[in-house]
Each structure stands twice: as C-alpha cells, then as structure tokens.
Design a protein around this motif. Structure first.
Motif, PDB file in Angstrom:
ATOM      1  N   GLY A  86      91.875  52.734 123.646  1.00  0.00           N
ATOM      2  CA  GLY A  86      92.462  51.660 124.440  1.00  0.00           C
ATOM      3  C   GLY A  86      92.203  50.307 123.815  1.00  0.00           C
ATOM      4  O   GLY A  86      91.506  50.205 122.805  1.00  0.00           O
ATOM      5  N   CYS A  87      92.768  49.288 124.452  1.00  0.00           N
ATOM      6  CA  CYS A  87      92.619  47.906 123.992  1.00  0.00           C
ATOM      7  C   CYS A  87      91.265  47.394 124.495  1.00  0.00           C
ATOM      8  O   CYS A  87      91.160  46.730 125.528  1.00  0.00           O
ATOM      9  N   GLY A  88      90.216  47.759 123.759  1.00  0.00           N
ATOM     10  CA  GLY A  88      88.848  47.501 124.224  1.00  0.00           C
ATOM     11  C   GLY A  88      88.454  48.531 125.256  1.00  0.00           C
ATOM     12  O   GLY A  88      89.317  49.213 125.846  1.00  0.00           O
ATOM     13  N   SER A  89      87.150  48.688 125.476  1.00  0.00           N
ATOM     14  CA  SER A  89      86.756  49.656 126.502  1.00  0.00           C
ATOM     15  C   SER A  89      87.102  49.130 127.889  1.00  0.00           C
ATOM     16  O   SER A  89      87.239  49.892 128.841  1.00  0.00           O
ATOM     17  N   ASP A  90      87.295  47.812 128.018  1.00  0.00           N
ATOM     18  CA  ASP A  90      87.801  47.277 129.288  1.00  0.00           C
ATOM     19  C   ASP A  90      89.078  48.014 129.709  1.00  0.00           C
ATOM     20  O   ASP A  90      89.239  48.413 130.865  1.00  0.00           O
ATOM     21  N   ASP A  91      89.988  48.153 128.757  1.00  0.00           N
ATOM     22  CA  ASP A  91      91.270  48.807 129.037  1.00  0.00           C
ATOM     23  C   ASP A  91      91.065  50.276 129.406  1.00  0.00           C
ATOM     24  O   ASP A  91      91.729  50.808 130.318  1.00  0.00           O
ATOM     25  N   VAL A  92      90.123  50.914 128.729  1.00  0.00           N
ATOM     26  CA  VAL A  92      89.861  52.332 129.009  1.00  0.00           C
ATOM     27  C   VAL A  92      89.253  52.479 130.418  1.00  0.00           C
ATOM     28  O   VAL A  92      89.638  53.370 131.188  1.00  0.00           O
ATOM     29  N   LEU A  93      88.342  51.578 130.757  1.00  0.00           N
ATOM     30  CA  LEU A  93      87.717  51.636 132.090  1.00  0.00           C
ATOM     31  C   LEU A  93      88.762  51.379 133.178  1.00  0.00           C
ATOM     32  O   LEU A  93      88.831  52.099 134.189  1.00  0.00           O
ATOM     33  N   ASP A  94      89.573  50.362 132.978  1.00  0.00           N
ATOM     34  CA  ASP A  94      90.632  50.025 133.931  1.00  0.00           C
ATOM     35  C   ASP A  94      91.587  51.210 134.105  1.00  0.00           C
ATOM     36  O   ASP A  94      91.906  51.624 135.238  1.00  0.00           O
ATOM     37  N   SER A  95      92.007  51.792 132.974  1.00  0.00           N
ATOM     38  CA  SER A  95      92.938  52.926 133.036  1.00  0.00           C
ATOM     39  C   SER A  95      92.301  54.127 133.730  1.00  0.00           C
ATOM     40  O   SER A  95      92.974  54.859 134.467  1.00  0.00           O
ATOM     41  N   ALA A  96      91.015  54.338 133.480  1.00  0.00           N
ATOM     42  CA  ALA A  96      90.340  55.491 134.087  1.00  0.00           C
ATOM     43  C   ALA A  96      90.235  55.322 135.600  1.00  0.00           C
ATOM     44  O   ALA A  96      90.486  56.259 136.368  1.00  0.00           O
ATOM     45  N   ILE A  97      89.905  54.114 136.028  1.00  0.00           N
ATOM     46  CA  ILE A  97      89.803  53.888 137.484  1.00  0.00           C
ATOM     47  C   ILE A  97      91.164  54.107 138.138  1.00  0.00           C
ATOM     48  O   ILE A  97      91.278  54.740 139.196  1.00  0.00           O
ATOM     49  N   ARG A  98      92.210  53.648 137.475  1.00  0.00           N
ATOM     50  CA  ARG A  98      93.578  53.838 138.002  1.00  0.00           C
ATOM     51  C   ARG A  98      93.961  55.314 138.000  1.00  0.00           C
ATOM     52  O   ARG A  98      94.647  55.806 138.891  1.00  0.00           O
ATOM     53  N   PRO A 110      76.281  50.595 140.141  1.00  0.00           N
ATOM     54  CA  PRO A 110      74.950  50.034 140.382  1.00  0.00           C
ATOM     55  C   PRO A 110      75.027  48.514 140.539  1.00  0.00           C
ATOM     56  O   PRO A 110      75.971  47.892 140.086  1.00  0.00           O
ATOM     57  N   ASP A 111      74.015  47.974 141.147  1.00  0.00           N
ATOM     58  CA  ASP A 111      73.912  46.524 141.328  1.00  0.00           C
ATOM     59  C   ASP A 111      72.507  46.113 140.893  1.00  0.00           C
ATOM     60  O   ASP A 111      71.551  46.583 141.491  1.00  0.00           O
ATOM     61  N   PRO A 112      72.347  45.292 139.843  1.00  0.00           N
ATOM     62  CA  PRO A 112      73.404  44.666 139.066  1.00  0.00           C
ATOM     63  C   PRO A 112      73.948  45.586 137.994  1.00  0.00           C
ATOM     64  O   PRO A 112      73.266  46.494 137.538  1.00  0.00           O
ATOM     65  N   SER A 113      75.213  45.311 137.590  1.00  0.00           N
ATOM     66  CA  SER A 113      75.802  46.042 136.474  1.00  0.00           C
ATOM     67  C   SER A 113      76.980  45.241 135.926  1.00  0.00           C
ATOM     68  O   SER A 113      77.118  44.047 136.219  1.00  0.00           O
ATOM     69  N   PHE A 114      77.822  45.917 135.159  1.00  0.00           N
ATOM     70  CA  PHE A 114      78.916  45.253 134.443  1.00  0.00           C
ATOM     71  C   PHE A 114      79.924  44.658 135.441  1.00  0.00           C
ATOM     72  O   PHE A 114      80.567  45.400 136.190  1.00  0.00           O
ATOM     73  N   PRO A 115      80.094  43.323 135.416  1.00  0.00           N
ATOM     74  CA  PRO A 115      80.874  42.676 136.485  1.00  0.00           C
ATOM     75  C   PRO A 115      82.372  42.982 136.465  1.00  0.00           C
ATOM     76  O   PRO A 115      83.071  42.673 137.426  1.00  0.00           O
ATOM     77  N   MET A 116      82.879  43.578 135.384  1.00  0.00           N
ATOM     78  CA  MET A 116      84.312  43.875 135.364  1.00  0.00           C
ATOM     79  C   MET A 116      84.671  45.048 136.285  1.00  0.00           C
ATOM     80  O   MET A 116      85.836  45.175 136.685  1.00  0.00           O
ATOM     81  N   ILE A 117      83.726  45.886 136.616  1.00  0.00           N
ATOM     82  CA  ILE A 117      84.079  47.104 137.371  1.00  0.00           C
ATOM     83  C   ILE A 117      84.640  46.797 138.760  1.00  0.00           C
ATOM     84  O   ILE A 117      85.700  47.331 139.130  1.00  0.00           O
ATOM     85  N   PRO A 118      83.981  45.936 139.562  1.00  0.00           N
ATOM     86  CA  PRO A 118      84.604  45.606 140.858  1.00  0.00           C
ATOM     87  C   PRO A 118      85.982  44.978 140.685  1.00  0.00           C
ATOM     88  O   PRO A 118      86.879  45.202 141.501  1.00  0.00           O
ATOM     89  N   ARG A 119      86.172  44.218 139.614  1.00  0.00           N
ATOM     90  CA  ARG A 119      87.491  43.612 139.372  1.00  0.00           C
ATOM     91  C   ARG A 119      88.531  44.695 139.092  1.00  0.00           C
ATOM     92  O   ARG A 119      89.638  44.664 139.623  1.00  0.00           O
ATOM     93  N   MET A 123      91.848  45.421 141.150  1.00  0.00           N
ATOM     94  CA  MET A 123      93.145  45.370 140.455  1.00  0.00           C
ATOM     95  C   MET A 123      93.962  46.633 140.704  1.00  0.00           C
ATOM     96  O   MET A 123      95.193  46.607 140.657  1.00  0.00           O
ATOM     97  N   ASN A 124      93.252  47.741 140.951  1.00  0.00           N
ATOM     98  CA  ASN A 124      93.947  49.021 141.123  1.00  0.00           C
ATOM     99  C   ASN A 124      93.997  49.478 142.575  1.00  0.00           C
ATOM    100  O   ASN A 124      94.325  50.632 142.865  1.00  0.00           O
ATOM    101  N   GLY A 125      93.647  48.572 143.492  1.00  0.00           N
ATOM    102  CA  GLY A 125      93.752  48.888 144.910  1.00  0.00           C
ATOM    103  C   GLY A 125      92.616  49.729 145.459  1.00  0.00           C
ATOM    104  O   GLY A 125      92.692  50.227 146.587  1.00  0.00           O
ATOM    105  N   LEU A 126      91.557  49.901 144.666  1.00  0.00           N
ATOM    106  CA  LEU A 126      90.400  50.672 145.153  1.00  0.00           C
ATOM    107  C   LEU A 126      89.357  49.709 145.725  1.00  0.00           C
ATOM    108  O   LEU A 126      89.425  48.495 145.530  1.00  0.00           O
ATOM    109  N   ARG A 127      88.389  50.297 146.413  1.00  0.00           N
ATOM    110  CA  ARG A 127      87.274  49.484 146.923  1.00  0.00           C
ATOM    111  C   ARG A 127      86.048  49.769 146.076  1.00  0.00           C
ATOM    112  O   ARG A 127      85.824  50.923 145.697  1.00  0.00           O
ATOM    113  N   SER A 128      85.249  48.746 145.787  1.00  0.00           N
ATOM    114  CA  SER A 128      84.016  48.998 145.046  1.00  0.00           C
ATOM    115  C   SER A 128      82.832  48.806 145.978  1.00  0.00           C
ATOM    116  O   SER A 128      82.851  47.931 146.849  1.00  0.00           O
ATOM    117  N   VAL A 129      81.838  49.660 145.816  1.00  0.00           N
ATOM    118  CA  VAL A 129      80.600  49.513 146.580  1.00  0.00           C
ATOM    119  C   VAL A 129      79.459  49.430 145.568  1.00  0.00           C
ATOM    120  O   VAL A 129      79.224  50.371 144.804  1.00  0.00           O
TER     121      VAL A 129
END
Ligand code: PMP
Length: 363
Positions: A86-98, A110-119, A123-129
C-alpha cells in the motif's frame, strides 16, 4: 412512510469530529520527531531512483505491485500470496479496517498508541475504543476483548511508549476475538520479536509493516502486510489497484533485493544509540522507558515547553500532552512526555545539550 430529515452539511456526520492530521512538522536542523531513518536509505534504493527508466513513469505501475510483493516475500520468508502492499502502512491499516469492519463495529486499540487508528476507524464509519495499557505498559488484553471488538489493533512495539507485547498475549487475543487482530510492526526491525509466525498459524492475524523506518524510505510511501492469503486478498480489494507508484516500487524492490546488510548495520547502530541515549537520560534524572524501537519515550512534566525550547535550539522532538496516566511516571508528569527518535550519535549529543538548556530555561 416517514422520510429522514434532510442533512444540512455535505459530509458524513461522523466527519464533523475529524480534522486534518497536523503534527508539528516545521523545519529543524536536527529532526528527531518522526522516527524515520536518520542515516538515510540503502544505496541500492538511491541508485534505483536515479536510474529509473522514463517509460516506467509514463505508464501505470503494476496493478497490485507484484514485483514488490515478490521482493517482500523473500524478505519476510513468506510467499507473495501472503502479502498486500500500500501507499505507506497508513494506507494498509486504513484498507484493513475498511475490509474487516462493518460501519458501526468496534476497533479496540491500546491507549496510548498510534493516533491514526481512531481516525481510520472514523473515516470508515467504525467506532474506536481506546483501552488504557495496564501496569508496565502491558496490553490490557481482557479489557480490550471486553469491548466486543471486530478488530483489535496491537502496535508491537507500541508507538509512543516503545514497549513490546508478548507473542503469547497476541496469540491469546487472536484466538479469543470474533474478528481480526491487526499487529502493527512498523518498528519490528528494532525489536527482538515479531508476529510473522502467528500469521501462518492463525487466519485472523494481519501483520502490518513499513519501509518508512528501518529502510529509510518514508517519502516514497511503501507499506505492506503479511497474513493468510484469504485475509490479505480482502485488504487488497479494499485498497484498490495502482496504490504503489512506479518510482516507489522500483526503489523499494532495489533496497530489498540488495540484501540485509545496510538495514542490519543501521538497525544495530540505532539500537546501540538507543541504549546509550537511555543511559544518558537516566544519568540526568529522567525516566526513559526501555524501548524496542528507534525512539525513546520519556515521561516528563511540561514536555510542550521543553520541546519548544529544544526547537529554538534547532532540535525537533515530539511532545505529547494529555496522555492517559497509565504509569506512575505518567501520573507524576501529569500525562506529558517527550518522544525522541534515535539517530547518529552526534545528533543525539546535540539533542541532549538542547534538552539540558531547554530544561534550565523552563525551570
Ligand atoms: N504505524 C506506526 C506505529 C507508526 O508509528 C507509523 C509512522 N509514524 C505508521 C504506522 C505509518 O507509517 P507509514 O505510513 O509511513 O508506513
């Protein structure tokens, strides 16, 4: 029949809480803020970038980066059918969540962790906890499973704490969850363990990696994931075609085919400097958290002001505020910490001087 009231805005309602990602990325003489490779990139990648044939840029790249998958498969010891890029692992993570979560389902992280995950969840209509880490920054596995997640995100080692999660814990979560475990191994090369073996035993474990850190190719945006063929195929569907550009693929393939020497040498340097940095910080009375990455997490009160002071002295580090207070050190610092990337020692020596000066100025 009742009709829904018309919506006023044009975007999805959930996007109202979303803003553009805006880390502090101003220029600095020494930038230790984003955990990229401060030594550069493998020479083979540089050569590939210089020598790339013009016609490979006038045409579309490979649909699903087949050559890159082959080279990555060799690097991780799997087959190309177990890899998605993917276009960076950001793209792979985003695609996987979708790919794995229906809108409304839950991503536990986990909290704290990588801040892009809740985003990415939003972005994909899911809820993050976000589930606070337990004592010693350990994963609170039971608490994460208790939120009934469809996706469990585990960052191993974890950004920003730099701490590892035992493979047995990841395996236990994967066996118990009704869904997928995403193991983000952006920093795997700097650690002494990885979860690749789990992807061969368990069909619901996806290991996500990047060439942005140990390989020094952050600007080219190349990420990948390893998992059971059925799993990575779903991510590939969600990702879509042509996501890795021709230049990026050419440099990444060249770096991977050149063998491990450059990467191994610079990972070893990063680890040695990481340990030396921790000793220096501890000697100054700070409490650096033992790290398995190419950065060091240092709980410290007033991190924002200290980072600003360091930047005035030409050194950028990441200041984190409002972190959930999951350790005594974070309680003592009121949830404030610095995250310092590891680089060549002369840069770290200057960073330590800047830290000393900034601290004095803040006192
Ligand atoms: N995961 C983690 C834990 C990270 O720290 C980062 C980069 N900061 C990424 C993923 C994204 O990396 P990239 O998109 O450059 O591959």
């Amino acid at each position: 029949m009742t009709t829904a009231a018309p919506r006023s805005g044009l975007s999805r309602l959930s996007y109202e809480t979303l803003d553009l990602y805006a880390p502090d990325r101003g220029p600095a003489a020494i930038d230790l803020s984003d955990n990229t490779n401060r030594w550069g990139m493998p020479p083979a990648a540089e050569r590939a970038l210089r020598d790339v044939p013009v016609e490979s840029v006038t045409r579309y790249p490979e649909l699903y980066a087949e050559s890159l998958k082959q080279a990555l498969a060799h690097y991780v010891g799997s087959s190309a059918g177990e890899i998605v890029t993917g276009c960076g692992s950001d793209d792979v993570l985003d695609s996987a969540i979708r790919a794995f979560g229906e809108p409304g389902e839950i991503v536990a992280l986990p909290d704290p962790s990588f801040p892009m995950i809740p985003r990415f969840a939003t972005m994909n209509g899911l809820r993050s906890v976000a589930v606070p880490l337990a004592a010693d920054y350990a994963l609170a596995a039971d608490a994460m499973l208790a939120v009934d997640p469809r996706i469990v995100y585990i960052c191993a080692p974890n950004n920003p704490t730099g701490t590892a999660t035992a493979l047995s814990v990841i395996e236990d979560v994967a066996r118990r969850v009704n869904g997928v475990v995403i193991v983000d191994e952006a920093y795997a090369e700097f650690s002494d363990a990885n979860a690749l073996a789990l992807t061969r035993r368990l069909e619901n474990v996806l290991v996500v990696r990047t060439l942005s850190k140990a390989f020094g190719l952050a600007g080219l945006r190349v990420g990948y994931a390893v998992g059971a063929p059925r799993l990575v195929r779903e991510v590939e569907k969600s990702r879509g075609p042509y996501k890795v550009g021709a230049l990026a693929a050419a440099a990444a393939v060249a770096a991977l085919r050149a063998g491990r020497d450059w990467v191994d040498t610079h990972v070893a340097l990063a680890i040695a400097n990481r340990e030396r940095l921790c000793v220096e910080l501890a000697g100054r009375g700070y409490g650096p958290v033992p790290s398995r990455t190419n950065f060091v997490f240092v709980p410290i009160a007033g991190a924002d002001a200290i980072a600003t002071g360091m930047r005035e002295r030409g050194v950028a580090v990441r200041a984190l505020a409002g972190i959930t207070q999951v350790s005594d050190a974070l309680r003592a610092s009121a949830g404030s910490a610095l995250r310092i990337s590891v680089g060549p020692w002369p840069q770290l020596a200057i960073a330590l001087d800047a830290l000393d000066d900034a601290r004095r100025a803040c006192a």
